[in-house]
Scaffold this active site. Structure first.
Site, PDB file in Angstrom:
ATOM      1  N   GLU A  39       7.872  -2.248  15.749  1.00  0.00           N
ATOM      2  CA  GLU A  39       8.351  -1.119  14.934  1.00  0.00           C
ATOM      3  C   GLU A  39       9.569  -0.470  15.593  1.00  0.00           C
ATOM      4  O   GLU A  39       9.562  -0.163  16.782  1.00  0.00           O
ATOM      5  CB  GLU A  39       7.217  -0.101  14.760  1.00  0.00           C
ATOM      6  CG  GLU A  39       7.657   1.152  14.011  1.00  0.00           C
ATOM      7  CD  GLU A  39       6.491   1.983  13.502  1.00  0.00           C
ATOM      8  OE1 GLU A  39       5.438   1.407  13.159  1.00  0.00           O
ATOM      9  OE2 GLU A  39       6.636   3.209  13.442  1.00  0.00           O
TER      10      GLU A  39
ATOM     11  N   HIS B  33      -4.482   1.144   5.980  1.00  0.00           N
ATOM     12  CA  HIS B  33      -5.603   1.422   6.874  1.00  0.00           C
ATOM     13  C   HIS B  33      -6.829   1.575   5.967  1.00  0.00           C
ATOM     14  O   HIS B  33      -6.710   2.104   4.851  1.00  0.00           O
ATOM     15  CB  HIS B  33      -5.451   2.753   7.615  1.00  0.00           C
ATOM     16  CG  HIS B  33      -4.251   2.858   8.500  1.00  0.00           C
ATOM     17  ND1 HIS B  33      -3.021   3.209   8.034  1.00  0.00           N
ATOM     18  CD2 HIS B  33      -4.121   2.698   9.836  1.00  0.00           C
ATOM     19  CE1 HIS B  33      -2.168   3.248   9.049  1.00  0.00           C
ATOM     20  NE2 HIS B  33      -2.804   2.938  10.157  1.00  0.00           N
TER      21      HIS B  33
ATOM     22  N   GLU C 144       0.612  -3.936  17.632  1.00  0.00           N
ATOM     23  CA  GLU C 144       1.832  -3.149  17.380  1.00  0.00           C
ATOM     24  C   GLU C 144       2.091  -2.228  18.570  1.00  0.00           C
ATOM     25  O   GLU C 144       1.394  -1.229  18.757  1.00  0.00           O
ATOM     26  CB  GLU C 144       1.640  -2.339  16.090  1.00  0.00           C
ATOM     27  CG  GLU C 144       2.864  -1.552  15.693  1.00  0.00           C
ATOM     28  CD  GLU C 144       2.658  -0.791  14.384  1.00  0.00           C
ATOM     29  OE1 GLU C 144       2.030  -1.333  13.450  1.00  0.00           O
ATOM     30  OE2 GLU C 144       3.118   0.356  14.306  1.00  0.00           O
TER      31      GLU C 144
ATOM     32  N   HIS D 227       9.063   2.827  17.435  1.00  0.00           N
ATOM     33  CA  HIS D 227       8.255   2.642  18.648  1.00  0.00           C
ATOM     34  C   HIS D 227       9.110   2.035  19.765  1.00  0.00           C
ATOM     35  O   HIS D 227       8.957   2.397  20.932  1.00  0.00           O
ATOM     36  CB  HIS D 227       7.066   1.726  18.372  1.00  0.00           C
ATOM     37  CG  HIS D 227       6.090   2.275  17.389  1.00  0.00           C
ATOM     38  ND1 HIS D 227       4.944   1.597  17.022  1.00  0.00           N
ATOM     39  CD2 HIS D 227       6.083   3.432  16.676  1.00  0.00           C
ATOM     40  CE1 HIS D 227       4.261   2.326  16.139  1.00  0.00           C
ATOM     41  NE2 HIS D 227       4.949   3.426  15.909  1.00  0.00           N
TER      42      HIS D 227
ATOM     43  N   ASP E  85       7.270   1.283   7.461  1.00  0.00           N
ATOM     44  CA  ASP E  85       6.384   2.308   8.018  1.00  0.00           C
ATOM     45  C   ASP E  85       7.213   3.590   8.164  1.00  0.00           C
ATOM     46  O   ASP E  85       7.558   4.018   9.256  1.00  0.00           O
ATOM     47  CB  ASP E  85       5.808   1.838   9.361  1.00  0.00           C
ATOM     48  CG  ASP E  85       4.643   2.701   9.795  1.00  0.00           C
ATOM     49  OD1 ASP E  85       4.424   3.733   9.138  1.00  0.00           O
ATOM     50  OD2 ASP E  85       3.965   2.359  10.776  1.00  0.00           O
TER      51      ASP E  85
ATOM     52  N   ASP F 231       8.046  10.319  16.954  1.00  0.00           N
ATOM     53  CA  ASP F 231       8.044   9.245  15.974  1.00  0.00           C
ATOM     54  C   ASP F 231       8.329   9.834  14.591  1.00  0.00           C
ATOM     55  O   ASP F 231       7.411  10.256  13.905  1.00  0.00           O
ATOM     56  CB  ASP F 231       6.644   8.604  16.029  1.00  0.00           C
ATOM     57  CG  ASP F 231       6.570   7.271  15.341  1.00  0.00           C
ATOM     58  OD1 ASP F 231       7.621   6.724  14.980  1.00  0.00           O
ATOM     59  OD2 ASP F 231       5.443   6.772  15.169  1.00  0.00           O
TER      60      ASP F 231
ATOM     61  N   ASP G  44      -7.044   4.925   4.452  1.00  0.00           N
ATOM     62  CA  ASP G  44      -6.034   5.313   3.449  1.00  0.00           C
ATOM     63  C   ASP G  44      -6.556   5.008   2.057  1.00  0.00           C
ATOM     64  O   ASP G  44      -6.351   5.781   1.131  1.00  0.00           O
ATOM     65  CB  ASP G  44      -4.736   4.486   3.545  1.00  0.00           C
ATOM     66  CG  ASP G  44      -4.117   4.467   4.907  1.00  0.00           C
ATOM     67  OD1 ASP G  44      -4.286   5.439   5.646  1.00  0.00           O
ATOM     68  OD2 ASP G  44      -3.445   3.452   5.216  1.00  0.00           O
TER      69      ASP G  44
END
Ligand code: XUL
Ligand code: CO
Length: 434
Positions: free
Chosen positions: A266, A99, A230, A269, A337, A305, A102
């Site tokens: 993901e 990101h 996503e 998710h 992730d 999550d 980040d």
């Protein structure tokens, strides 16, 4: 100065007892004529590896990051880049994701944040050139700052919407500068807390406009994408618009965005959406829209999550069956992730975590390849639908049958015989290979 107390992790094979070695992942070993590393295309996420302090809603961070002074200085951000590349090098991971916030600090205004970002991107470019590491995808953090409390591209405030657009514009440009293979949109706050204050139709229209502007800007600067969406059903929003693969596909079709997007699916998710990972992957792959994977797992006993590392061979086998089935990744890969548990604060725990994920996927790959070579599973499925290969079934598939004909067929043939789906037999078959 090195921070990960290990030489480069190498393959020692399944009999090794060395915790700092791969038992199954052997980067250059070929499976189905292709090196494992090319099948798996592992990526490390900057946010979990470098920025996750391992806090939870009940307690402070525990992660030991002796390289990080905790400040928002560009110097600190640049220092992290060296540490991250030490980690990638030791793991033999050739892709990464970030990101914008980040890698660079969020400062007092957009211009200052952009300037800091540029400095870090310059260093990342140099490190990529030096090591051959590639950027799998970039993304913008449109969920952490308080301004995005009501959403970013679905904010009711046009000024917030504009800020988000400016941030995405810059993040796409930085991705492009680093030769990024894709760009991801994860809409953590693109949704709502309550419909009492929400105009869903306007928010979705705004989100679609936002993505069209992103497509236009990418074209303008020569970034050929793909863009990924996503899906995730909730957390942090109560309801997220990109709730699962089917919802995303519907949205992309409705707003004419199918040509520019693929999905980044993901595992955790998928399970939050009350689907299996293989369900979500299959929905995406059937539409020709499976782009990339965020490889992690949830915890069946915890309802949020948890972003744990994949350790379930059954799961990675199913993932790799679908990836092999679609002919492998093109621009995408397996991005971990995933984060260590709060109880695992040491830098070396990051190494153990990734060894586990990589070995588990290596086993999934080898098992999936063996199942495909064996052929019994695919043959069973083919046979199960074989009544559609000829006769009335073939007419249905060709679109030439009518209700009247199907009625005729039924009157002539009587009650169909109930066939077994042999679920238990097939579960046993999979376990033969695991
Ligand atoms: C959050 C999540 C994100 C995206 C990128 O659940 O998965 O880290 O992958 O924004
Ligand atoms: Co993710």
């Amino acid at each position: 100065m090195e921070y990960f107390d290990t030489p480069k992790i190498t393959y020692e094979g399944p009999t090794s007892k060395n915790p700092l070695a791969f038992k199954h992942y052997n980067a250059d070993e070929t499976v189905d004529g292709k090196p494992m590393k090319e099948h798996l295309r592992f990526a490390a996420p900057y946010w979990h590896v470098m920025r996750n302090v391992l806090s939870d809603p009940f307690g402070a961070g525990t992660a030991r990051m002796p390289w990080d002074d905790g400040s928002d200085s560009v110097e600190n951000a640049l220092k992290r880049v060296d540490v991250f590349f030490e980690f990638l090098g030791k793991m033999g991971i050739e892709y990464y994701c970030w990101h914008d916030r980040d890698i660079g600090p969020e400062l007092n205004n957009l211009a200052a944040s952009n300037e800091a970002l540029d400095a870090v991107v310059e260093k990342l470019a140099a490190k990529q050139a030096e090591t051959g590491v590639k950027l799998l995808w970039g993304t913008a953090c449109l969920f952490a700052h308080p301004r995005y409390a009501h959403g970013a591209a679905t904010s009711p405030d046009a000024n917030v919407y504009a800020y988000a657009a400016a941030q995405v514009k810059k993040a796409i440009e930085c991705t492009h500068k680093l030769g990024g293979l894709g760009y991801t949109f994860w809409g953590g706050r693109e949704g709502y807390g309550t419909l009492l204050n929400t105009n869903m139709k306007r928010e979705l229209d705004h989100l679609a406009r936002f993505l069209h502007m992103a497509v236009d800007h990418a074209k303008q600067i020569g970034f050929t994408g793909p863009f990924y969406i996503e899906p995730k059903p909730r957390e942090p929003s109560t309801h997220q618009y990109d709730s699962d693969a089917a919802a995303c596909l519907n949205f992309l079709r409705e707003y004419g965005l199918m040509d520019h997007f693929k999905l980044n699916i993901e595992t955790n998710h998928a399970t939050l959406a009350a689907h299996t990972m293989e369900h979500e992957l299959t929905v995406a792959a059937n539409a020709g829209m499976l782009g990339s994977i965020d490889a992690n797992r949830g915890d069946t006993l915890v309802g949020w999550d948890t972003d744990q590392f994949p350790t379930d061979i059954y799961n990675t086998t199913q993932v790799m069956l679908i990836v092999l089935g679609m002919g492998g990744f093109t621009t995408g890969g397996l991005n971990f992730d995933a984060k260590r548990r709060r109880e695992s604060p040491d830098p070396i725990d990051l190494v153990h975590a990734h060894i586990g994920g990589m070995d588990t996927f290596a086993r999934g790959l080898k098992i999936a390849s063996a199942i495909r070579k064996d052929g019994r599973l695919a043959e069973f499925i083919d046979k199960r639908y074989s009544s559609f290969d000829s006769g009335i079934g073939a007419k249905v598939e060709a679109g030439t049958a009518t209700f009247a004909e199907l009625e005729q067929h039924t009157l002539a043939n009587g009650e169909p015989e109930l066939a077994s789906g042999r679920q238990e037999m097939l579960e046993n078959l999979i376990n033969e290979f695991i």
